[in-house]
Write an enzyme that holds these catalytic residues in place. Structure first.
Site, PDB file in Angstrom:
ATOM      1  N   ASP A 135       0.682  -1.023  -0.045  1.00  9.11           N
ATOM      2  CA  ASP A 135      -0.175   0.020  -0.123  1.00  9.11           C
ATOM      3  C   ASP A 135       0.864   1.312  -0.124  1.00  9.11           C
ATOM      4  O   ASP A 135       1.925   1.375   0.500  1.00  9.11           O
ATOM      5  CB  ASP A 135      -0.952  -0.137   1.084  1.00  9.11           C
ATOM      6  CG  ASP A 135      -0.386   0.089   2.433  1.00  9.11           C
ATOM      7  OD1 ASP A 135       0.686  -1.114   2.667  1.00  9.11           O
ATOM      8  OD2 ASP A 135      -0.578   0.522   3.608  1.00  9.11           O
ATOM      9  N   GLU A 155      -0.515  -1.857   5.096  1.00  8.02           N
ATOM     10  CA  GLU A 155       0.451  -1.767   6.390  1.00  8.02           C
ATOM     11  C   GLU A 155       0.355  -0.182   7.183  1.00  8.02           C
ATOM     12  O   GLU A 155       0.866  -0.213   8.278  1.00  8.02           O
ATOM     13  CB  GLU A 155       2.210  -1.796   5.856  1.00  8.02           C
ATOM     14  CG  GLU A 155       3.053  -1.879   6.898  1.00  8.02           C
ATOM     15  CD  GLU A 155       3.599  -0.515   7.516  1.00  8.02           C
ATOM     16  OE1 GLU A 155       3.833  -0.523   8.795  1.00  8.02           O
ATOM     17  OE2 GLU A 155       3.521   0.390   6.643  1.00  8.02           O
TER      18      GLU A 155
END
Length: 386
Positions: free
Chosen positions: A79, A136
């Site tokens: 991400d 994350e």
């Protein structure tokens, strides 16, 4: 052992993958295009088993070696961040307000490069499980994958992670046993006073004045409450109150973060924040509400697995380029959840003289790719041939 020859040959291709991912950032769990790109590449490589939807949008690939044996997990995060990019690179983000400001594009590309090499050579016994994780950056994607049965479903016995570090020279690694990344908690304190005219403060209970005292007293947690040998950071990063110059408001809101490397110190900090806020407010006749949110735990490297990771890095770049006692970082990392589920280790790889992580001018350094891919390959082959 230097950079693998085959990995050096892959450098350009992996860089192209990385730049594609950088141009097309996605955040938190909404990484469908990134996950589809990863899945496509794994299929092209001939990975034996590919499973999507682990932890909502995570992707897992299984690469089986020559003969039965143990399984180890290698994890990369996918991400990006909600930041407007200012790097000026030709491959800058095409999506306004989103960018890969933490290098997860590089992490994903390096693990894909390792997966391609390992699927070609299969110079190991057992299975390498390549883990591509969403969310994350504040979404606890690692926990979501663990709760989805990641470790049990794929028989993972050890798990390893890697993160780039600006300021560390390219071609270097850093690791330590024990806590390497902090538990990043956050808090909100709402002081409820009594508003009124600023010319008549004696008729009010001023939440701004009380909040200011709370801010000052919170600084004593690190300097006077915690053992000075046990690191803790308490930072107030928000103070919001009032609407104009001549009105004392009803409320003031403070917010901030606590970073700790020890669960006992973490407990101490939370308790003291509650006690300080309530005590100061009560002394001045105000009410207070404290919301304290625990995020991921301390990222704790297991001793044996730290040694294995360091040995693989040393094989690639030499002992003089691997710091095995690096100072821990007070930043957080949700890989901690995977390290609670299985033994493993988290290592830093040098990104050179680039802008810092989470900075709008940051860009992952493609020169680090060959070192990262070689590290993953070497670690997998070491752990699955012993």
């Amino acid at each position: 052992m230097p950079i693998l020859n085959r990995v050096a040959e892959l450098q350009h291709e992996v860089s192209e993958w990385r730049r594609h991912l950088h141009t097309n950032p996605e955040i938190l769990y909404d990484v469908e295009e990134t996950a589809a790109f990863v899945e496509q590449k794994l299929r092209e490589f001939g990975v034996d088993e590919i499973v999507t939807g682990i932890g909502r949008t995570g992707v897992v690939g299984v690469i089986r070696g020559q003969g039965s044996g143990r399984a180890i997990g290698l994890r990369a995060d996918m991400d990006a961040l909600p930041i407007q990019e200012l790097s000026g690179k030709a491959w800058s983000s095409k999506t306004p307000g989103k960018m890969h400001a933490c290098g997860h594009d590089g992490h994903t590309a390096m693990l894909l490069g390792a997966a391609k090499h390992l699927a070609e050579t299969r110079n190991f016994r057992g299975s390498v499980i390549v883990i591509f994780q969403p969310a994350e950056e504040g979404g606890a994607g690692a926990l979501a994958m663990v709760q989805d049965g990641l470790m049990e479903r794929f028989g993972i016995e050890e798990v390893y992670g890697m993160h780039n570090m600006p300021g560390m020279p390219v071609g270097t690694f850093a690791i330590r046993k024990g806590g390497i990344m902090a538990a990043p908690d956050k808090f909100t304190i709402t002081v409820k006073g009594r508003g009124g005219h600023a010319a008549e403060p004696h008729h009010t209970i001023d939440p701004i004045a009380i909040g200011a005292q709370i801010v000052g007293n919170l600084q004593l947690i690190a300097s006077r409450n915690a053992n000075p040998l046990r690191s803790v950071v308490v930072s107030v990063t928000r103070f919001q109150a009032g609407t104009t110059h001549n009105i004392i408001p009803e409320e003031a809101m403070l917010g901030g973060t606590v970073r700790s490397l020890d669960e006992a110190v973490r407990d101490l900090a939370e308790n003291r924040i509650r006690e300080v806020a309530k005590g100061v407010a009560a002394a001045h006749g105000a009410d207070v509400v404290v919301d304290y949110e625990r995020a991921c735990p301390v990222t704790v490297n297991h001793p044996d697995e730290t040694m294995h990771a360091a040995r693989a890095a040393i094989d690639i770049v030499g002992g003089q380029n691997v710091d095995t006692e690096v100072d821990p970082s007070m930043a957080g990392e949700d890989f901690a959840f995977m390290l609670q589920a299985r033994p493993g280790a988290y290592i830093m790889i040098g990104n050179g003289k680039t802008a810092g992580l989470h900075h709008p001018a940051y860009d992952f350094n493609d020169e680090a790719i060959a070192y990262g891919v070689s590290y993953w390959v070497r670690l997998a082959e070491q752990r699955l041939t012993e």
